[in-house]
Design an enzyme around this catalytic site. Sequence first.
Site, PDB file in Angstrom:
ATOM      1  CG  PHE A 190      -0.285   0.488   2.510  1.00  0.00           C
ATOM      2  CD1 PHE A 190      -0.126   1.845   2.782  1.00  0.00           C
ATOM      3  CD2 PHE A 190       0.193  -0.418   3.444  1.00  0.00           C
ATOM      4  CE1 PHE A 190       0.482   2.287   3.945  1.00  0.00           C
ATOM      5  CE2 PHE A 190       0.812   0.006   4.607  1.00  0.00           C
ATOM      6  CZ  PHE A 190       0.951   1.363   4.855  1.00  0.00           C
ATOM      7  CE  LYS A 210      -2.982  -8.336  -4.032  1.00  0.00           C
ATOM      8  NZ  LYS A 210      -3.815  -7.240  -3.526  1.00  0.00           N
ATOM      9  CB  SER A 265       4.576  -7.489   5.712  1.00  0.00           C
ATOM     10  OG  SER A 265       3.655  -8.485   5.317  1.00  0.00           O
ATOM     11  CB  CYS A 321      10.382  -0.500   3.241  1.00  0.00           C
ATOM     12  SG  CYS A 321      11.010   0.082   1.674  1.00  0.00           S
ATOM     13  CD  GLU A 332       7.822  -2.918   8.799  1.00  0.00           C
ATOM     14  OE1 GLU A 332       7.025  -3.860   8.658  1.00  0.00           O
ATOM     15  OE2 GLU A 332       8.424  -2.396   7.848  1.00  0.00           O
TER      16      GLU A 332
HETATM   17  P1  NAD Z   1       1.403  -6.668   3.040  1.00  0.00           P
HETATM   18  O1  NAD Z   1       2.436  -7.735   3.147  1.00  0.00           O
HETATM   19  O2  NAD Z   1       0.271  -6.693   4.000  1.00  0.00           O
HETATM   20  O3  NAD Z   1       0.731  -6.692   1.569  1.00  0.00           O
HETATM   21  C1  NAD Z   1       1.507  -6.706   0.395  1.00  0.00           C
HETATM   22  C2  NAD Z   1       0.675  -7.363  -0.719  1.00  0.00           C
HETATM   23  O4  NAD Z   1       0.407  -8.728  -0.372  1.00  0.00           O
HETATM   24  C3  NAD Z   1      -0.686  -6.691  -0.925  1.00  0.00           C
HETATM   25  O5  NAD Z   1      -0.964  -6.642  -2.308  1.00  0.00           O
HETATM   26  C4  NAD Z   1      -1.645  -7.602  -0.178  1.00  0.00           C
HETATM   27  O6  NAD Z   1      -2.950  -7.590  -0.722  1.00  0.00           O
HETATM   28  C5  NAD Z   1      -1.009  -8.976  -0.296  1.00  0.00           C
HETATM   29  N1  NAD Z   1      -1.247  -9.828   0.878  1.00  0.00           N
HETATM   30  C6  NAD Z   1      -1.417  -9.429   2.173  1.00  0.00           C
HETATM   31  N2  NAD Z   1      -1.537 -10.492   2.987  1.00  0.00           N
HETATM   32  C7  NAD Z   1      -1.445 -11.583   2.201  1.00  0.00           C
HETATM   33  C8  NAD Z   1      -1.486 -12.997   2.459  1.00  0.00           C
HETATM   34  N3  NAD Z   1      -1.644 -13.472   3.675  1.00  0.00           N
HETATM   35  N4  NAD Z   1      -1.341 -13.844   1.411  1.00  0.00           N
HETATM   36  C9  NAD Z   1      -1.164 -13.362   0.163  1.00  0.00           C
HETATM   37  N5  NAD Z   1      -1.129 -12.044  -0.138  1.00  0.00           N
HETATM   38  C10 NAD Z   1      -1.258 -11.163   0.865  1.00  0.00           C
HETATM   39  O7  NAD Z   1       2.193  -5.282   3.084  1.00  0.00           O
HETATM   40  P2  NAD Z   1       1.581  -3.810   3.142  1.00  0.00           P
HETATM   41  O8  NAD Z   1       0.950  -3.616   4.482  1.00  0.00           O
HETATM   42  O9  NAD Z   1       0.778  -3.530   1.941  1.00  0.00           O
HETATM   43  O10 NAD Z   1       2.918  -2.936   3.047  1.00  0.00           O
HETATM   44  C11 NAD Z   1       3.717  -2.621   4.154  1.00  0.00           C
HETATM   45  C12 NAD Z   1       4.857  -3.600   4.320  1.00  0.00           C
HETATM   46  O11 NAD Z   1       5.618  -3.658   3.112  1.00  0.00           O
HETATM   47  C13 NAD Z   1       5.846  -3.174   5.394  1.00  0.00           C
HETATM   48  O12 NAD Z   1       6.267  -4.306   6.098  1.00  0.00           O
HETATM   49  C14 NAD Z   1       7.000  -2.562   4.610  1.00  0.00           C
HETATM   50  O13 NAD Z   1       8.248  -2.594   5.267  1.00  0.00           O
HETATM   51  C15 NAD Z   1       6.997  -3.438   3.400  1.00  0.00           C
HETATM   52  N6  NAD Z   1       7.613  -2.774   2.243  1.00  0.00           N
HETATM   53  C16 NAD Z   1       8.853  -3.187   1.887  1.00  0.00           C
HETATM   54  C17 NAD Z   1       9.508  -2.579   0.828  1.00  0.00           C
HETATM   55  C18 NAD Z   1      10.894  -3.011   0.450  1.00  0.00           C
HETATM   56  O14 NAD Z   1      11.391  -2.525  -0.550  1.00  0.00           O
HETATM   57  N7  NAD Z   1      11.539  -3.894   1.188  1.00  0.00           N
HETATM   58  C19 NAD Z   1       8.872  -1.552   0.120  1.00  0.00           C
HETATM   59  C20 NAD Z   1       7.598  -1.170   0.490  1.00  0.00           C
HETATM   60  C21 NAD Z   1       6.969  -1.796   1.572  1.00  0.00           C
END
Ligand code: NAD
Length: 486
Positions: free
Chosen positions: A150, A174, A227, A282, A376
């Site tokens: 997000f 997605k 995440s 992040c 985090e």
């Molecule tokens: P998230 O892991 O909740 O979601 C990421 C994607 O996975 C979304 O499209 C979501 O719909 C999908 N998703 C969520 N739960 C799922 C599941 N159980 N099974 C399959 N798909 C699932 O992450 P978020 O809350 O959208 O973003 C924040 C996180 O992303 C933080 O932990 C942040 O540190 C990390 N992030 C990392 C980077 C990087 O470059 N390392 C960059 C941006 C964000």
Amino acid sequence: MKYGELSNFIDGKPSCPAGVKRAQRISPVDGSVISTFPLSGIDELNKAVAAAKKAFPEWSARTIKDRAQILYKYYELLSKNLEECAQIMQDEMGKNLKESMQETAKSLELTEFACSMPQVATGDSERVSGGVQSREEFIPLGVVASIIPFNFPHMVPHWTFPNAIVLGNTMVMKPSREAPYCAIKIGEMLKEAGLPDGVFNVVCGGREIVTGMTEHPDIKAVSFVGSTPVMKIVYEKSSAKYKRCLALGSANNHLILMPDAHPDNSAVNIAASYLGCAGQRCMSACVLVAVGDCDGIIKKIIEESKKFIPGDNMSAIVNAEAKISITGYIDRAEKDGAKILLDGRNAVAPKGLEKGFYIGPTVIEAKRGSEIAVEENFGPVLTVVHAKSLNEALEIANSSPYGNGGSIFTQNGRAAEVFCDNIEVGMVGVNVGVPVPREPFSFGGCKDSITGTGDITGKSAVRFWTRIKKITCKWNPEGKRINWMS
Ligand code: NAD
């Protein structure tokens, strides 16, 4: 509703089968419902993959220069629509307009890099023995998938799709449920730029779509940003189906503050690092490890932080659950004996935005190893821990399971060198709050912040989105230079 009923973007047109479940998007800025979007099922994913598969032969047969021409047109269109894209981002996930504009500008830079791919992905060639020439060519994989978090709903798509498609792949993306229109709008602009139908598709939904992507036999590679727990699920599932996968995860970035650091420069950069996007980055500063007596600079950081006003020059928190989660971390830290030096829990939103989700700048002095210093929390929270020496500070930073970014603030070149040599992260900064390298350098962490090989952007992307074909030719077997290896 400002953006109405959104549809998926498949084969160059909106797609939304009748009867599909829909979810509401509530803007974190003011709590208003701005759109509904489909919670698509596997049928929609299958339709998108079929469209991408159909588009692949013609698209991949074009030269890379021809494919780049479409990205040049997209670049122009994006330049004209930067503000509209930024506004959508602010409405959907709460990043304020200034930061959203910075993000769309970064998307332009990423597109610019992809436009240079004809100069970057040139392959290689050598006379390997007498009369024998070998060459390497980068071959696209086919249909590839991109899963978006997000917090960077415009930039992260631009980490993946421009490189993937200019290299000849077709893609299904997605988006996050928190920002679906950001991705759909990209699809609409790509079509306007002349991208053939089916080369880029967007399917909105939840876990079912992600799982479907990891299992679909026609998807050859999966990129994921989000995440760490989900990163691991996606990597395991994709690998179990023998797919190529590069997945980026969470972070808990440490900044080391030395007593000789430039007070004003450090305060401004550190405050901006943990407060940008309300801490939902992040690469945000999370833990400040203060070496020796840094009290004066910490006071300055707090003063700088007070200039960030939620709902004004500070972004919203993405949704009610995230706000509860971040507040919970602060509450538990306080209960655990941490000192709250600056408390943003009772932030008051400006008039008209009372139903939005806001937390103000928060600075906490905590024990090394406590929950707030280790996990985090993804909010506008800076946790200060103390260390007696640079070595101890490095030990604290390196004990984190994550390894995205880390910085040192100092005016001592030797301390900076020791830090650069010993910090276990992918992206290292010296007197830089958010040490994200700019193109052409790549983005990627280490340890639990990434899994898979290479980085997601820059030249590294060429290896991820292609396979290498090795071609060896001998055209003149009678030639004088033929030897026993020929
Ligand atoms: P998230 O892991 O909740 O979601 C990421 C994607 O996975 C979304 O499209 C979501 O719909 C999908 N998703 C969520 N739960 C799922 C599941 N159980 N099974 C399959 N798909 C699932 O992450 P978020 O809350 O959208 O973003 C924040 C996180 O992303 C933080 O932990 C942040 O540190 C990390 N992030 C990392 C980077 C990087 O470059 N390392 C960059 C941006 C964000």
